[in-house]
Design an enzyme around this catalytic site. Sequence first.
Site, PDB file in Angstrom:
ATOM      1  N   LYS A 262       0.864  -1.186   0.000  1.00 11.86           N
ATOM      2  CA  LYS A 262       0.000   0.000   0.000  1.00 11.86           C
ATOM      3  C   LYS A 262       0.904   1.241   0.000  1.00 11.86           C
ATOM      4  O   LYS A 262       1.441   1.626   1.033  1.00 11.86           O
ATOM      5  CB  LYS A 262      -0.877  -0.016   1.260  1.00 11.86           C
TER       6      LYS A 262
ATOM      7  N   GLU B 232       8.405   1.016  11.545  1.00 12.40           N
ATOM      8  CA  GLU B 232       9.542   1.938  11.396  1.00 12.40           C
ATOM      9  C   GLU B 232       8.939   3.341  11.425  1.00 12.40           C
ATOM     10  O   GLU B 232       8.249   3.749  10.497  1.00 12.40           O
ATOM     11  CB  GLU B 232      10.237   1.627  10.080  1.00 12.40           C
TER      12      GLU B 232
ATOM     13  N   CYS C  89      13.040   9.981   8.010  1.00 16.44           N
ATOM     14  CA  CYS C  89      12.734   9.593   9.388  1.00 16.44           C
ATOM     15  C   CYS C  89      13.950   9.773  10.286  1.00 16.44           C
ATOM     16  O   CYS C  89      13.812  10.039  11.462  1.00 16.44           O
ATOM     17  CB  CYS C  89      12.219   8.167   9.438  1.00 16.44           C
TER      18      CYS C  89
ATOM     19  N   GLU D  15       8.391  15.939  15.909  1.00 11.65           N
ATOM     20  CA  GLU D  15       8.927  15.673  14.573  1.00 11.65           C
ATOM     21  C   GLU D  15       8.272  16.627  13.580  1.00 11.65           C
ATOM     22  O   GLU D  15       7.050  16.622  13.430  1.00 11.65           O
ATOM     23  CB  GLU D  15       8.638  14.224  14.169  1.00 11.65           C
TER      24      GLU D  15
END
Length: 494
Positions: free
Chosen positions: A191, A265, A299, A398
């Site tokens: 996906k 993750e 990330c 973040e």
Amino acid sequence: MATATAESLSDAAREFASGPHGLVIGGERAEAADGRTFETIDPSTGEPICEVAQGGAEDARRAVEAARAALDGPLRKVSPSKRSGLMNTLAELIKANGEELAELESLDNGKPLAAAKGDIAATVNHLRYFAGWPTKVEGETIPVSARDVLCYTLREPVGVCAQIVPWNYPLLMATWKVAPALASGCATVLKPAEQTPLTALRLGELALEAGFPEGTLNVLTGDGETGAALVDDPGVQKVAFTGSTVVGREIGAKCGRALKRVTLELGGKSPNIILADADLEAAIKGSFQGIYFNSGQSCNAGSRLFVQSDLFDEVVGGLTEFARDAKVGPGLDPDSQFGPVVSEEQYDRVAGYIDSGLADGAEAVAGGSPGDRNGGGYFIPPTLFTGVSDEMKIAREEIFGPVLVAMPFDDLEEVARRANDTEYGLAAGLWTRDISNAHKLAAMLEAGNVYINTWGGGDPAAPFGGYKASGIGREKGHANLDAYLETKTVWTQL
Ligand code: NDP
């Protein structure tokens, strides 16, 4: 295709980007069961590229069934050496179609073409590395105490996988997941993110061209609801997810309840530490790339910079100069060093963080509020904040955009404590010429990846993943294979 950027594409990329695109299910291109579609957008212009099928729960079920049929049928009959060969063929096809894939990635994600080419090269390497594994997945004979018993283990594919990936490195993140699944003999439903579906769809086509049995790799385009339907499907045995910690927590909880295997993750707010004895030229250059590469949408971006007090002004000066010279522009413009952020949503989000930093009293010594984008692309200049305290939102959350906060520190214990004072633990970096301090600090940092005198080194063989809220499990390397294998212990009375 409406977007103006498309004029610079090669014929192959332009044709593929013209769409419309259906799902890839069981070797066929299929419309969504309810006929819904969505537009994928060019972030360099804000204009639509093409229509893509919007998969729903019914499509998730069809894709999972196709994967199960492959697993129970033709895929089971593919020997490990043949599987290895198919994976190498897929790697070669990606290499052969590399120009087209890089252009599609640059168009859909906005990243500079040179960076997209780097992603394609890394994708090929990743597949080649995992292509070596199918013939090396071995069980063991166990020296049990019982007499006249032969006990051994078999390593078997875990089953049908749901693999949900983000938009920052679309094809590479897809391959980080697909490669170990294929190496282990699993079938999968991939996906991609709604912002960047194009290269995943092309990957689905190339897997068929490589000769993988139909249904081995299905591509289910759509949004978060599509991903949620896939996770919920009872035919899925393992979920692999890369994305936000918020969604990761939700997926982890669902998998816990259903006892599905899961690897996550997730995000980060990674500390990057420059000690007084660092090679300053290398540290400034590396720290600049460590945050701003991919427009800060990594990330493991080094988004919190700690500089030993004596050097603070010099480091900030060097970074500011780099930021001023940076060329931000459309990904397909060869002069662009940094592209736009991926979407309007992400633009608003990052701009909101910049505003919050200013409102909290921090000073933007480079970049700053991007202002009104006048309906164009989602461009945000490299932004550097000083006058930041550890408690400010821009120092804690973040941002996932080209925004760095720089803060001074005085000694190792202090900086380790402040660096670790975060819910995240994906990456950390440090710059020093003192080998003793380097290893002392590396041991003190709570992070799944520590970079010494570099930022972000990566290799398909080296494990990657996070401590704390940055994830569960590791991708890359042989450790990642375990996530796709079950162990069966066989007892035989002789
Ligand atoms: P998300 O975590 O929402 O998206 C990542 C992937 O998960 C996408 O494919 C998304 O689909 C899918 N998804 C979304 N919701 C669900 C759900 N409930 N169940 C299953 N799948 C789901 O990230 P965003 O794109 O919204 O980005 C938001 C923030 O997340 C960023 O600003 C950044 O902080 C962080 N992020 C971290 C990444 C990383 O590499 N660690 C990568 C991307 C984002 P779709 O996009 O189609 O909605």
